[in-house]
Design a protein around this motif. Structure first.
Motif, PDB file in Angstrom:
ATOM      1  N   SER A 190     -59.813  79.315   9.632  1.00 56.23           N
ATOM      2  CA  SER A 190     -58.397  79.432  10.777  1.00 56.23           C
ATOM      3  C   SER A 190     -58.083  78.036  11.868  1.00 56.23           C
ATOM      4  O   SER A 190     -57.077  78.307  11.979  1.00 56.23           O
ATOM      5  CB  SER A 190     -59.335  80.372  12.070  1.00 56.23           C
ATOM      6  OG  SER A 190     -60.016  80.791  11.341  1.00 56.23           O
ATOM      7  N   CYS A 191     -58.837  77.079  11.439  1.00 55.86           N
ATOM      8  CA  CYS A 191     -58.049  76.265  12.241  1.00 55.86           C
ATOM      9  C   CYS A 191     -56.607  75.387  12.833  1.00 55.86           C
ATOM     10  O   CYS A 191     -56.167  75.880  10.789  1.00 55.86           O
ATOM     11  CB  CYS A 191     -59.314  75.186  12.347  1.00 55.86           C
ATOM     12  SG  CYS A 191     -59.129  73.604  13.361  1.00 55.86           S
ATOM     13  N   TYR A 192     -56.080  75.202  13.013  1.00 58.42           N
ATOM     14  CA  TYR A 192     -54.978  74.933  13.235  1.00 58.42           C
ATOM     15  C   TYR A 192     -54.767  73.260  12.497  1.00 58.42           C
ATOM     16  O   TYR A 192     -53.662  72.286  11.823  1.00 58.42           O
ATOM     17  CB  TYR A 192     -54.119  74.670  14.284  1.00 58.42           C
ATOM     18  CG  TYR A 192     -53.738  76.183  14.615  1.00 58.42           C
ATOM     19  CD1 TYR A 192     -53.453  77.449  13.598  1.00 58.42           C
ATOM     20  CD2 TYR A 192     -53.456  76.664  16.159  1.00 58.42           C
ATOM     21  CE1 TYR A 192     -52.656  78.434  14.143  1.00 58.42           C
ATOM     22  CE2 TYR A 192     -52.631  77.923  16.432  1.00 58.42           C
ATOM     23  CZ  TYR A 192     -53.056  78.644  15.226  1.00 58.42           C
ATOM     24  OH  TYR A 192     -52.216  79.556  16.092  1.00 58.42           O
ATOM     25  N   LYS A 193     -56.106  72.651  12.660  1.00 57.08           N
ATOM     26  CA  LYS A 193     -55.911  71.175  12.333  1.00 57.08           C
ATOM     27  C   LYS A 193     -56.634  71.396  10.653  1.00 57.08           C
ATOM     28  O   LYS A 193     -57.072  71.831  10.661  1.00 57.08           O
ATOM     29  CB  LYS A 193     -56.414  70.419  13.430  1.00 57.08           C
ATOM     30  CG  LYS A 193     -56.332  70.244  14.201  1.00 57.08           C
ATOM     31  CD  LYS A 193     -57.220  69.313  15.447  1.00 57.08           C
ATOM     32  CE  LYS A 193     -56.730  69.832  17.191  1.00 57.08           C
ATOM     33  NZ  LYS A 193     -58.013  69.047  18.122  1.00 57.08           N
ATOM     34  N   HIS A 198     -64.160  73.379  10.677  1.00 55.64           N
ATOM     35  CA  HIS A 198     -63.586  73.007  12.087  1.00 55.64           C
ATOM     36  C   HIS A 198     -63.624  72.679  13.196  1.00 55.64           C
ATOM     37  O   HIS A 198     -64.857  71.990  13.296  1.00 55.64           O
ATOM     38  CB  HIS A 198     -63.806  75.247  11.590  1.00 55.64           C
ATOM     39  CG  HIS A 198     -63.341  75.990  11.209  1.00 55.64           C
ATOM     40  ND1 HIS A 198     -62.932  75.693   9.949  1.00 55.64           N
ATOM     41  CD2 HIS A 198     -62.199  76.594  11.176  1.00 55.64           C
ATOM     42  CE1 HIS A 198     -62.848  77.316   9.392  1.00 55.64           C
ATOM     43  NE2 HIS A 198     -62.141  77.634  10.284  1.00 55.64           N
ATOM     44  N   CYS A 199     -62.391  72.115  14.153  1.00 51.09           N
ATOM     45  CA  CYS A 199     -62.447  70.895  14.976  1.00 51.09           C
ATOM     46  C   CYS A 199     -62.690  71.912  15.882  1.00 51.09           C
ATOM     47  O   CYS A 199     -63.500  71.595  16.845  1.00 51.09           O
ATOM     48  CB  CYS A 199     -60.847  71.281  15.839  1.00 51.09           C
ATOM     49  SG  CYS A 199     -60.124  72.401  16.308  1.00 51.09           S
ATOM     50  N   GLY A 200     -63.701  73.375  16.268  1.00 57.54           N
ATOM     51  CA  GLY A 200     -63.714  73.444  17.634  1.00 57.54           C
ATOM     52  C   GLY A 200     -62.784  73.990  18.851  1.00 57.54           C
ATOM     53  O   GLY A 200     -63.405  74.764  19.376  1.00 57.54           O
ATOM     54  N   ARG A 201     -61.781  73.567  18.612  1.00 57.63           N
ATOM     55  CA  ARG A 201     -61.095  73.353  20.132  1.00 57.63           C
ATOM     56  C   ARG A 201     -60.132  73.737  20.261  1.00 57.63           C
ATOM     57  O   ARG A 201     -59.296  73.799  20.975  1.00 57.63           O
ATOM     58  CB  ARG A 201     -61.342  71.716  20.149  1.00 57.63           C
ATOM     59  CG  ARG A 201     -63.066  71.081  21.169  1.00 57.63           C
ATOM     60  CD  ARG A 201     -62.434  69.715  21.294  1.00 57.63           C
ATOM     61  NE  ARG A 201     -63.850  69.174  22.297  1.00 57.63           N
ATOM     62  CZ  ARG A 201     -64.112  68.420  21.847  1.00 57.63           C
ATOM     63  NH1 ARG A 201     -63.077  67.526  22.042  1.00 57.63           N
ATOM     64  NH2 ARG A 201     -65.570  67.972  22.472  1.00 57.63           N
ATOM     65  N   CYS A 202     -59.511  73.645  18.968  1.00 53.98           N
ATOM     66  CA  CYS A 202     -57.906  74.598  19.592  1.00 53.98           C
ATOM     67  C   CYS A 202     -57.869  75.725  19.042  1.00 53.98           C
ATOM     68  O   CYS A 202     -58.669  76.537  19.390  1.00 53.98           O
ATOM     69  CB  CYS A 202     -56.809  73.738  17.415  1.00 53.98           C
ATOM     70  SG  CYS A 202     -57.278  75.210  16.225  1.00 53.98           S
ATOM     71  N   SER A 203     -55.898  76.790  19.383  1.00 54.23           N
ATOM     72  CA  SER A 203     -56.347  77.499  19.509  1.00 54.23           C
ATOM     73  C   SER A 203     -57.040  78.974  18.959  1.00 54.23           C
ATOM     74  O   SER A 203     -58.072  79.860  19.460  1.00 54.23           O
ATOM     75  CB  SER A 203     -54.951  78.200  20.607  1.00 54.23           C
ATOM     76  OG  SER A 203     -54.320  77.811  19.355  1.00 54.23           O
ATOM     77  N   SER A 204     -57.091  78.481  17.762  1.00 54.16           N
ATOM     78  CA  SER A 204     -57.190  79.586  17.200  1.00 54.16           C
ATOM     79  C   SER A 204     -58.624  79.451  16.901  1.00 54.16           C
ATOM     80  O   SER A 204     -59.304  80.723  16.135  1.00 54.16           O
ATOM     81  CB  SER A 204     -56.316  78.778  15.494  1.00 54.16           C
ATOM     82  OG  SER A 204     -56.756  79.773  14.360  1.00 54.16           O
ATOM     83  N   CYS A 205     -59.429  77.738  16.630  1.00 54.72           N
ATOM     84  CA  CYS A 205     -60.833  78.335  16.525  1.00 54.72           C
ATOM     85  C   CYS A 205     -61.539  78.638  17.983  1.00 54.72           C
ATOM     86  O   CYS A 205     -62.375  79.224  17.228  1.00 54.72           O
ATOM     87  CB  CYS A 205     -61.443  76.789  16.812  1.00 54.72           C
ATOM     88  SG  CYS A 205     -61.273  75.713  14.705  1.00 54.72           S
ATOM     89  N   GLN A 206     -60.762  78.575  19.264  1.00 54.89           N
ATOM     90  CA  GLN A 206     -61.704  78.820  20.056  1.00 54.89           C
ATOM     91  C   GLN A 206     -61.480  80.711  20.049  1.00 54.89           C
ATOM     92  O   GLN A 206     -62.554  81.817  20.068  1.00 54.89           O
ATOM     93  CB  GLN A 206     -60.726  78.945  21.486  1.00 54.89           C
ATOM     94  CG  GLN A 206     -60.755  77.064  21.923  1.00 54.89           C
ATOM     95  CD  GLN A 206     -61.518  77.012  22.233  1.00 54.89           C
ATOM     96  OE1 GLN A 206     -63.201  78.042  22.421  1.00 54.89           O
ATOM     97  NE2 GLN A 206     -61.678  75.643  23.141  1.00 54.89           N
TER      98      GLN A 206
HETATM   99 ZN   LIG Z   1     -59.269  74.296  15.171  1.00 52.07          ZN
END
Ligand SMILES: [Zn+2]
Length: 226
Positions: A190-193, A198-206
């Motif tokens: 899911s992560c945009y980065k 997964h970064c856990g901080r982008c809007s997709s992760c959130q």
């Molecule tokens: Zn992310």
């Protein structure tokens, strides 16, 4: 059963993966297609490949990276625009806007329709859902209805149907459905980065985290930041 063939726009994320499992449970014969439109990383495509392998279905991957030239303002594509971090409290809609790829669903679905015509499939499906309607106009039911009509005319095929079964479902409801269908969410991306985890901080992760939390289902994803 040629009438049950469905071409599915498949990114490797949780919505389209749940969609594949849902359509399979309804007896459809799956023809997933992953279209590369110049995204900054290919983590989702790698996920899509693994999931199709697990399902044992024919996976079409189409590289249209050159189209990114006309999407250069979207942070999903542009090398200059940074993917923003968002706090868990903040509505992800606030920052999702810069990730909009204009008219993406029309473009990708048109290609999926062409592929469907080529393999004599009368169904094309994609994972538009209720939670995306605020930011992505091409995820709304009005778009789906109008697009379906235009494609019937464009292909002169009254049997052609565009299936968007999640258009009234929230991310949380999709995760709940996926739990029942035993969707291998560990394989999805899911992560945009495009980092290792997964970064856990982008809007997709959130949004992903919120979906699993609200569905009361443990997210098997490893996050760099909780
Ligand atoms: Zn992310």
């Amino acid at each position: 059963m040629p009438d049950k063939k469905v071409v599915v726009l498949f990114s490797g994320g949780i919505d389209s993966t749940t969609l594949l499992y849902y359509l399979r449970s309804k007896g459809f014969i799956l023809y997933p297609i992953t279209i590369i439109y110049g995204q900054k990383h290919q983590k989702e495509t790698e996920s899509a490949k693994r999931i199709c392998k697990l399902l044992g279905v024919k996976h079409k991957i189409l590289d249209l990276s050159c189209i990114s030239e006309i999407f250069s303002r979207s942070a999903l594509v542009s090398k200059r625009a940074r993917i923003p971090d968002v706090s868990a409290e903040k509505k992800h809609f606030d920052t999702l806007k810069i990730t909009v790829v204009p008219n993406r669903n029309s473009i990708l679905l048109s290609i999926a329709v062409a592929y469907a015509q080529n393999i004599s499939a009368n169904y094309v499906s994609f994972g538009a859902h209720f939670s995306d309607r605020g930011v992505y106009p091409d995820c709304r039911k009005e778009f789906v209805r109008a697009f379906a009509r235009s494609q019937k005319l464009a292909c002169d095929n009254p049997s052609l149907k565009i299936l968007a079964p999640f258009v009234y479902k929230t991310k949380t409801e999709i995760v709940k459905l996926g739990k029942k269908l035993k969707v291998p969410y560990k394989l999805t991306w899911s992560c945009y980065k495009g980092k290792k985890f997964h970064c856990g901080r982008c809007s997709s992760c959130q949004e992903r985290k919120r979906g699993f939390l609200e569905a009361k289902f443990p997210d098997p994803t490893i996050y760099s930041h909780k």
